[in-house]
Write an enzyme that holds these catalytic residues in place. Structure first.
Site, short mmCIF file in Angstrom:
data_model
loop_
_atom_site.label_atom_id
_atom_site.label_comp_id
_atom_site.label_asym_id
_atom_site.label_seq_id
_atom_site.Cartn_x
_atom_site.Cartn_y
_atom_site.Cartn_z
N ASP A 188 0.81 -0.81 0.02
CA ASP A 188 -0.04 0.35 -0.40
C ASP A 188 0.83 1.44 0.17
O ASP A 188 2.10 0.89 -0.06
CB ASP A 188 -0.92 -0.29 0.69
CG ASP A 188 -2.19 1.07 0.97
OD1 ASP A 188 -1.81 1.92 0.41
OD2 ASP A 188 -3.73 0.67 1.50
N TYR A 189 -0.04 2.58 -0.09
CA TYR A 189 1.08 3.53 -0.39
C TYR A 189 1.97 3.99 0.97
O TYR A 189 1.49 3.87 1.47
CB TYR A 189 -0.45 4.93 -0.85
CG TYR A 189 0.19 5.80 -1.02
CD1 TYR A 189 -0.53 6.27 -2.52
CD2 TYR A 189 1.18 6.61 -0.09
CE1 TYR A 189 -0.37 7.43 -2.90
CE2 TYR A 189 1.04 8.46 -1.33
CZ TYR A 189 0.63 8.65 -2.28
OH TYR A 189 0.76 9.47 -2.96
#
Ligand code: BGC
Length: 734
Positions: free
Chosen positions: A262-263
């Site tokens: 994820d980011y």
């Protein structure tokens, strides 16, 4: 390209080039604009690293993407095409209802269609990958991201997972398809206190049995990517969790696609406290099996050096890169890196009339009618132009009804309720003026919409009340603003703003004939709203065709059919609350307040509206459950059936639900579990027999020794229109 050619390409690549494939850039590094959803470490990248990056996140626009593709490929030694990825969550330009609402349709067919429309639009605009489906099981309405999940049930979520993957991916080489990415692996939906990004503690049994099945369903359907979650799962951040990514996802579930973090989640292992620095975070992530580092500086800054120093075997990099190249190849990018088109061609596809029609149908099917004291559907045949129905509230003429993960280029295409009602060409409709922004609570959490002054609010309020008192009926359009939901949209209250409650109470004093249309991205605690309204219709965040779909349903051109895919509590204190909870040693079947029984001193234990609940404009009667036999062995089946009759005077669609219960097992089982559902459409007076086949695999669970088995004994089967049905029969597994 053949597998052999891919292997040759890999062999020919330098270490830097290979690491480049494992780096995802936020678009804003390459161009102005682009979606940013968090902090990124990519500001530290060198020009060479930027030139080598294998994928880009967060950009829209066919021409822009083509241009970047050309520009970046030219810089790469082997001219490898880049992957362009975006969060296409509930539609791209034609916005569909939020995923939680799609869950309420109980229609995997509609979810599949929604995703295939989204894929067609996104692909036409130049994208290759969508970060969807989000399949985190959700039980806590405080968490803002419940809007992105199909809901609280492992079986329903699994059905939706399969349908969504099919809708996005189909045959991946087709021009109108994109690769899907299941997320957030794993257990992101259960953060402490409903606070986004917080720790998740789940026993292995609960993880396996409740939280993993929907991800696994997506894997089995051939989902091409998986995203790690931000949270720690039992104290280990997912992006560094070897057991989770290698043992469970790859080995147990058989996932052979690309794992993306994820980011900036790789770098975030430093503040989590399991990596001393970003270098160590990179090592942990690559060992755990993260193929692409989304926008952090971990792989870019350290991976090549980690390999050179011998701390990370190059084999791990090679495996990851081969998976990435395989995905590019399967998307057909080596032959055709510019799958698109130009904006003119994309323009013909975006917001196509047939797409809008599908969005309208899906929205209408997702609305859940929680209460109706005979006031809905609304009359259409008013004789005069005078205000017989007053439309009041901040959502009457509001376009921000598409959900927190939608970024339409043309938001003006969204149909408001006012427009939807006007399009019906009816007499007697009056719309309150100036009620768009009623107070602070209707504004965004970022305060982008200026709050009106107190005098302005008072004036709107008295105008609205005057209009309500001179009308036969009032439709109050209220809700939770979309920016109070979605990522980082956690809340400690589950109501709508005080200003809107005041509006409701004041209107009620002058006119009791209130239909409340409620916009929300999560289950809200709606006890008072329901009490003060004669009808309550939850419309979630319905998307581009929201206003038309709402007008269709309110005026009876379509009959509501949605069923809750997430429980509505009576009050915040009941959260987390879900229908498939476990039996206690002191159950409280009456749900009343009882000393020394499971429950609360100040509130009954039952939810206000349970999972599976939702009314229609007609009524459905169920016969008793019939079983064709009372006993079965593994390999056999029992057919359970009911006759469902439409006893009202309108046609309607009912979702018939099968629940099973194992009342005595080696570990405590849920009080009931959804195991099947079917939608039936019935004309007034019509009856239909609905049958479900019960088979031994449906009775399996993780037993006392963590083996996935069924145990012989007595079982209960329930069939009805909601999870609280008492329409049941017993059978035995021998
Ligand atoms: C979200 C993901 C999303 C990613 C890319 C993150 O902040 O958690 O769901 O796919 O950003 O936008």
């Amino acid at each position: 390209m053949t597998q052999e050619k891919l292997n040759e390409l890999l062999k020919d690549m330098s270490l830097e080039e290979k690491v480049g494939q494992m780096i995802q850039l936020p678009a804003k590094v390459l161009t102005s604009g682009g979606l940013v959803t968090g902090p990124t470490g990519t500001t530290q990248l060198t020009k060479e690293q930027i030139g080598m990056a294998g994928s880009v996140l967060g950009i829209k626009g066919a021409e822009k993407i083509c241009e970047l593709q050309k520009q970046q490929m030219a810089k790469q030694p082997h001219h490898i095409p880049l992957l362009f990825m975006l969060d296409v969550i509930n539609g791209f330009e034609t916005i569909f209802p939020i995923p939680l609402a799609l869950g309420c349709t109980f229609s995997p067919e509609m979810a599949e269609e929604a995703c295939s429309v989204a894929a067609a639009e996104a692909a036409a605009d130049g994208l290759h990958v969508t970060f969807s489906p989000m399949l985190d099981l959700v039980r806590d309405a405080r968490w803002g991201r419940v809007m992105e999940s199909p809901g609280e049930d492992p079986y329903l979520n699994s059905e939706m997972a399969r349908a969504m993957v099919r809708g996005y991916q189909g045959d991946l080489r087709e021009k109108d398809k994109v690769a899907a990415c299941l997320k957030h692996f794993a257990g992101y939906g259960a953060p402490d206190g409903g606070r986004d990004y917080d720790n998740v503690e789940l026993s292995e049994r609960t993880l396996m049995e409740d939280y993993l099945p929907a991800y696994e369903a997506a894997v089995k359907e051939g989902c091409r990517l998986a995203m790690t979650s931000f949270n720690t799962l039992n104290r280990i951040p997912s992006s560094g969790n070897k057991w989770l990514l290698r043992k469970i996802l790859r080995e147990k579930m058989g996932f052979d696609g690309v794992v993306i973090s994820d980011y900036s989640a790789v770098e975030e292992m430093v503040p989590h406290g399991i990596a001393a620095d970003v270098r160590e975070a990179a090592k942990l992530a690559v060992e755990a099996g993260v193929d692409i580092d989304m926008v952090s500086n971990a792989y870019a800054g350290h991976l090549a050096e980690l390999v050179r120093s011998g701390e990370v075997p190059e084999k791990l990099v090679d495996e990851a890169v081969l998976r990435i190249l395989t995905l590019k190849n399967d998307l057909g990018l080596f032959e055709e890196p510019f799958k698109v088109v130009d904006s003119a061609e994309a323009g013909k596809i975006l917001l196509r009339e047939d797409f809008r029609q599908k969005a309208r149908e899906a929205a209408a099917a997702s609305f859940v009618l929680l209460k109706n004291e005979g006031i809905l559907p609304l009359r259409k045949n008013f004789q005069s132009e005078e205000g017989s129905i007053a439309w009041i509230g901040p959502y009457v003429d509001n376009r921000e009804i598409y959900g927190a993960w939608s970024f339409p280029k043309r938001p003006e295409e969204t149909v408001t309720i006012k427009q939807g009602v006007e399009a019906k060409g009816l007499r007697g409709m009056s719309f309150a003026q100036g009620s768009y922004v009623m107070d602070k609570g209707c504004a965004t959490k970022f305060g982008r919409i200026p709050n009106p002054s107190d005098e302005q609010t008072d004036q709107w309020l008295s105008e609205a009340v005057a209009l309500a008192s001179s009308s036969d009926q009032v439709v109050l359009c209220l809700g939770e603003h979309k920016d109070l939901t979605g990522e980082a949209g956690s809340r400690t209250s589950l109501g709508i703003s005080e200003g809107q409650m005041e509006l409701l109470r004041k209107v009620r004093q002058v006119n009791p004939n209130i239909v409340t249309v409620l916009f929300c991205g999560r289950p809200l605690a709606v006890k008072e709203i329901a009490e003060l309204s004669r009808a309550l219709l939850v419309v979630w965040m319905p998307g581009t065709e929201g206003g038309n779909a709402i007008a269709d349903v309110l005026f009876g051109d379509r009959v509501p059919q949605g069923k809750l895919s997430m429980t509505f509590p009576r009050s915040l204190g009941q959260v987390p609350i879900y229908y498939n909870h476990f039996a206690t040693g002191r159950p409280n079947p009456s749900h009343e307040i009882h000393l020394f029984r499971n429950g609360y001193m100040d509130e009954v234990t039952a939810p206000l509206y349970p999972f599976g609940y939702g009314l229609s404009y007609t009524e459905f009667a169920y016969s008793e459950v019939k079983l064709d036999r009372r006993e079965m062995k593994a390999g056999e089946r029992i057919t359970a059936s009911v006759t469902v009759t439409n006893t009202g005077d309108m046609s309607g669609v009912e979702t018939v639900q099968l629940y099973l219960r194992d009342p005595s097992a080696s570990v405590v089982r849920p009080v009931r579990s959804l195991k099947g559902f079917q939608k039936v459409s019935l004309a007034p007076g019509e009856s239909r027999e609905v049958s479900f086949s019960i088979e031994e695999p449906m009775l399996r669970f993780y037993d006392i020794d963590m083996n996935y088995v069924s145990e012989p004994g007595r079982f209960e089967a329930y069939i009805g229109g909601s999870s609280d049905t008492e329409n049941g029969a017993e059978f035995v597994l021998v």
